[in-house]
Design an enzyme around this catalytic site. Structure first.
Site, mmCIF file in Angstrom:
data_model
loop_
_atom_site.group_PDB
_atom_site.id
_atom_site.type_symbol
_atom_site.label_atom_id
_atom_site.label_comp_id
_atom_site.label_asym_id
_atom_site.label_seq_id
_atom_site.Cartn_x
_atom_site.Cartn_y
_atom_site.Cartn_z
ATOM 1 N N ASP A 231 0.849 -1.191 0.000
ATOM 2 C CA ASP A 231 0.000 0.000 0.000
ATOM 3 C C ASP A 231 0.886 1.242 0.000
ATOM 4 O OD1 ASP A 231 -2.367 1.436 0.040
ATOM 5 O OD2 ASP A 231 -2.554 1.385 2.223
ATOM 6 N N HIS B 173 -4.102 13.965 0.686
ATOM 7 C CA HIS B 173 -4.285 13.069 1.838
ATOM 8 C C HIS B 173 -3.106 13.197 2.811
ATOM 9 C CE1 HIS B 173 -5.210 9.605 4.284
ATOM 10 N NE2 HIS B 173 -4.037 9.068 4.005
ATOM 11 N N ARG C 83 0.421 16.237 13.032
ATOM 12 C CA ARG C 83 1.734 16.780 13.357
ATOM 13 C C ARG C 83 1.716 18.294 13.347
ATOM 14 N NH1 ARG C 83 3.160 12.609 10.022
ATOM 15 N NH2 ARG C 83 3.433 14.114 8.374
ATOM 16 N N GLU D 66 -9.326 3.953 -2.283
ATOM 17 C CA GLU D 66 -8.102 3.687 -3.031
ATOM 18 C C GLU D 66 -8.431 2.914 -4.308
ATOM 19 O OE1 GLU D 66 -4.787 2.140 -0.835
ATOM 20 O OE2 GLU D 66 -5.419 3.057 1.057
ATOM 21 N N ASP E 68 -9.261 0.262 1.816
ATOM 22 C CA ASP E 68 -8.286 -0.142 2.822
ATOM 23 C C ASP E 68 -8.826 0.242 4.202
ATOM 24 O OD1 ASP E 68 -5.968 -0.904 4.120
ATOM 25 O OD2 ASP E 68 -4.921 0.968 3.689
ATOM 26 N N GLN F 282 -4.430 2.313 15.127
ATOM 27 C CA GLN F 282 -3.325 2.858 14.330
ATOM 28 C C GLN F 282 -2.518 3.907 15.109
ATOM 29 O OE1 GLN F 282 -4.711 4.480 10.586
ATOM 30 N NE2 GLN F 282 -2.680 5.128 9.916
ATOM 31 N N TYR G 41 1.440 2.664 15.590
ATOM 32 C CA TYR G 41 2.159 2.825 14.323
ATOM 33 C C TYR G 41 3.608 3.291 14.421
ATOM 34 C CZ TYR G 41 2.074 7.938 13.579
ATOM 35 O OH TYR G 41 2.313 9.280 13.640
HETATM 36 CA CA CA Z 1 -4.106 2.921 2.836
#
Ligand code: CA
Length: 424
Positions: free
Chosen positions: A135, A142, A151, A210, A242, A249, A253
């Protein structure tokens, strides 16, 4: 690429409505099943599937030298592996047989009940065995939205983003074909106000709009595919959802990227639309500034104008269109993604799936995930039944649709649909 099958003037003797995803210029590839057939390769025309095994068995593909058993395999890998010369000839031959000026199949009426079946009366299967799934993260809007939210708006893109198509290796085992349902995943999350993590069903279950491309030609370890040659290795495209558990996450992550937040389910549309059928819809890509390294350079119009739509359907309710976007918002092209993926000598296999990454456009209604659409849940979406959504609720279905359209032609992908069930 000069393909006769792409001629927008062609008409089929089979019925095709004006807004069909499957005019004679499409000829996508898939695998179907019904109460008589375990699995046969097929294509689509209008609202029908066309059984390619029956056509092969009756001699219509004799000149192509494709082993008949390839058309009754559960997956298309062997057929695709024969190479584009063969599969393009097959697409041209199917186009010929369906053309209004051709009577070979048209007049062979006793075969029609075996060859043509209503799409609504068959079950479409996952069309390829997916060995490896990758992926990417290639939509600039995005990546900017996510970077802004999590952030720093002033430095939303990380320093590497404009220099390479960022990606990660995903999980192939949980890629399912449209029409499936799955349970809300459970996992470890850490609420913002908690000192320690907790375990339970994900509360922030999201979608990612996607597409994916399917590898049509393998390489050996040590070989690389250039941007110039990449199209020889890309068989076609599907729509891809997805599914992502945002709360899992966020906690898991760092530093290696997504793991359990994304490997519980991914949904693909059943028809592989060939790169050749999409060729009339090539469009200019982003101006890439700063300039990319030579192995990522490409020439010509390598982006694609594919309209993408996402619908949310509550249990027993109406479909609500929640996203209208377009593949052309991709910053990195498929050719660049593949060149980057193999530049280190990583080998690829027929059937491998490489997903685009969430596709978002610049406008709020073009954002490709609920995370962005509702801006982390701060701007809920109103549905036609009066309820609101921040993320996906139990028993909601998500449907992705995609189509290319110009003045002469409309080519579609069909549907990518799945339903979220309550946690087990
Ligand atoms: Ca994705």
């Amino acid at each position: 690429m000069n393909s006769k099958a792409n001629n927008p003037l062609l008409k089929s003797w089979m019925p095709v409505s004006e807004n069909s995803d499957f005019p004679i210029q499409n000829i996508p590839f898939g695998v179907y099943s019904d109460n008589k057939v375990a699995h046969h390769a097929c294509t689509a025309i209008g609202e029908h599937i066309v059984d390619l095994y029956e056509l092969s068995r009756n001699g219509y593909f004799d000149a192509l030298n494709i082993p008949q058993e390839y058309f009754k395999s559960a997956v298309l890998n062997d057929l695709i592996a024969m190479g584009k010369t063969t599969t393009n000839h097959l697409r041209e031959r199917i186009s010929e047989l369906l053309r209004d000026t051709n009577t070979e199949l048209q007049n062979h009426k006793e075969l029609h009940f075996l060859v043509f079946k209503k799409q609504s009366e068959v079950k479409m299967l996952l069309p390829v065995h997916v060995g490896d799934y990758t992926d990417f993260y290639s939509s600039i809007d995005h990546a900017t939205n996510v970077g802004t939210m999590f952030r720093d708006p002033a430095n939303a893109l990380l320093p590497n983003w404009k220099h390479l198509p960022v990606g990660y290796h995903g999980r192939a085992s949980s890629i399912c074909v449209s029409g499936h349902s799955f349970h809300r995943p459970k996992g470890q999350t850490k609420p913002a106000d908690a000192e320690l993590p907790v375990f339970g069903p994900s509360k922030l279950l999201d979608i990612e709009l996607e597409t994916a491309f399917i590898i049509g030609k393998s390489t050996n370890m040590g070989e690389s595919v250039s941007t110039e040659k990449a199209d020889d290795y890309i068989f076609g495209m599907v729509l891809f959802n997805d599914w992502s558990a945002r709360d899992i996450q966020t906690w898991e992550y760092v530093p290696l990227g997504p793991f359990l937040a994304k490997n519980f389910a991914s949904t693909v549309s059943p028809w592989i639309v060939t790169l050749e059928a999409l060729e009339p819809f090539r469009t200019k890509g982003y101006t890439q500034e700063p300039k990319v390294l030579p192995y990522l350079e490409y020439s010509g119009d390598r982006n694609l104008d594919i309209n993408l739509e996402v619908y949310l359907q509550p249990e027993g309710g109406d479909e609500n269109k929640i996203i209208t976007s377009n593949y052309k918002y991709m910053y990195w092209t498929m050719e660049q993604q593949l060149a980057h993926h193999t530049v280190n000598g990583c080998n690829i296999n027929v059937g491998d799936m490489m997903a685009s990454g969430t596709i978002s456009g610049p406008q709020p209604h073009e954002f490709g995930s609920l995370l962005e659409l509702t801006w982390r849940g701060t701007k809920p979406i109103k549905l036609s039944d009066g309820t609101e959504r921040k993320f996906v609720n139990d028993n909601d279905s998500i449907i992705i649709r995609g189509f290319c359209k110009n003045e002469k032609l409309r080519i579609g992908f069909g549907e990518c649909r799945a339903k979220l069930l309550p946690a087990k």
